[in-house]
Design a protein around this motif. Sequence first.
Motif, mmCIF file in Angstrom:
data_model
loop_
_atom_site.group_PDB
_atom_site.id
_atom_site.type_symbol
_atom_site.label_atom_id
_atom_site.label_comp_id
_atom_site.label_asym_id
_atom_site.label_seq_id
_atom_site.Cartn_x
_atom_site.Cartn_y
_atom_site.Cartn_z
ATOM 1 N N VAL A 33 0.957 -1.309 -0.039
ATOM 2 C CA VAL A 33 -0.014 -0.086 -0.203
ATOM 3 C C VAL A 33 0.782 1.269 -0.186
ATOM 4 N N LYS A 34 1.873 1.250 0.741
ATOM 5 C CA LYS A 34 3.006 2.407 0.967
ATOM 6 C C LYS A 34 3.413 2.686 -0.486
ATOM 7 N N LYS A 37 1.251 4.168 -3.000
ATOM 8 C CA LYS A 37 0.814 5.656 -2.849
ATOM 9 C C LYS A 37 2.271 6.276 -3.029
ATOM 10 N N GLN A 38 3.310 5.771 -2.970
ATOM 11 C CA GLN A 38 4.695 6.716 -3.414
ATOM 12 C C GLN A 38 4.823 6.462 -4.731
ATOM 13 N N GLN A 41 2.509 9.377 -6.105
ATOM 14 C CA GLN A 41 2.930 10.558 -5.609
ATOM 15 C C GLN A 41 4.035 10.943 -6.633
ATOM 16 N N VAL A 87 -5.839 2.056 -5.801
ATOM 17 C CA VAL A 87 -5.349 3.267 -5.252
ATOM 18 C C VAL A 87 -6.351 3.819 -4.093
ATOM 19 N N ALA A 90 -4.618 3.056 -1.127
ATOM 20 C CA ALA A 90 -3.389 3.885 -0.819
ATOM 21 C C ALA A 90 -3.816 5.444 -0.594
ATOM 22 N N PHE A 91 -5.268 5.568 -0.907
ATOM 23 C CA PHE A 91 -5.679 6.908 -0.717
ATOM 24 C C PHE A 91 -7.374 6.788 -0.191
ATOM 25 N N LYS A 94 -9.944 9.607 -0.653
ATOM 26 C CA LYS A 94 -10.521 9.910 -1.816
ATOM 27 C C LYS A 94 -11.645 9.194 -2.111
ATOM 28 N N PHE A 140 -4.552 10.393 -10.229
ATOM 29 C CA PHE A 140 -4.013 9.123 -9.825
ATOM 30 C C PHE A 140 -3.163 8.538 -10.857
#
Length: 283
Positions: A33-34, A37-38, A41, A87, A90-91, A94, A140
């Motif tokens: 998950v991390k 997200k990274q 981003q 996503v 991860a978010f 949203k 995204f």
Amino acid sequence: MKKIFCFLLILSLSAFGFYPSVSSASEKSQQEVKEAKQYVQKHVPILKNEFKKLSRSSSLEDIESLIEKHFKEYPAPQSLKSNKISVFDAFPEKQHKYEKFSGKSLNLNNLLNDIKTSSTGDVFTFESKDNTVKVLLGEFGDINILEQKSISNPSVSKAKTTKATGIQRQTGIGYGTYGTKLYTLWCEGNFSYNGKTVKVISKDGDYHKHPSGSILTLDPRGLGKERDASIGKYKYKEVFSRLRVEGVLGFKWGEWIYKARTVETYIGSTVDGNIYGGLKSYK
């Protein structure tokens, strides 16, 4: 001939990576998950900058080449590609923003004409003599492309009482969140007009599901069909292609997430030869 470009966000059916994944919370690696997200981003701002640097006269082929090159350099984590996580894992903050529009019929003209009113992403416009391409880059990394293109030149009858627009094509292309090209849907028409009436001279349309779009079920509901779109005394003729799209995990269309939608590209003309086109979506 005047042209009115009503750019609707076509078929932004970015099917991968949006709907919550089917794995339970305990099965989802926090590290994955991390990582997802990274990834978002990091690569989305880079892709945004690449679109900004691209020449405003770039063709559709140039745009697709940029996308392909970008995702080769910044490949998505395997967990996103396999739909093990989404996503929204991860978010999670949203998810509600996108789901609240579920069930509504939508027309996305306003989104592309006034992107400042939306938190969807960024719109990039590329224009040349015979075509205009608009690209919506979602927050995204999902990409939606709409192109309006002149295939043949306008003409005038021998008596000079009737003119023809030439063949005009509307194409929509949807990409997933990690650069996978999912499908293409298009329609085209040639219209005759004389200031009082407008007619369809020729019509065509088709769709293509790309290998990466295998997770989607596409059911054509009319390709290259003609219709009278007149409203009262205002006369319009249109050619459209319509497609039923279903995704196992759900797909993103502009600001909205759906598991199934009927979408259509359309191209039309007024009695004065003004061309317009775009996309409509139905539940």
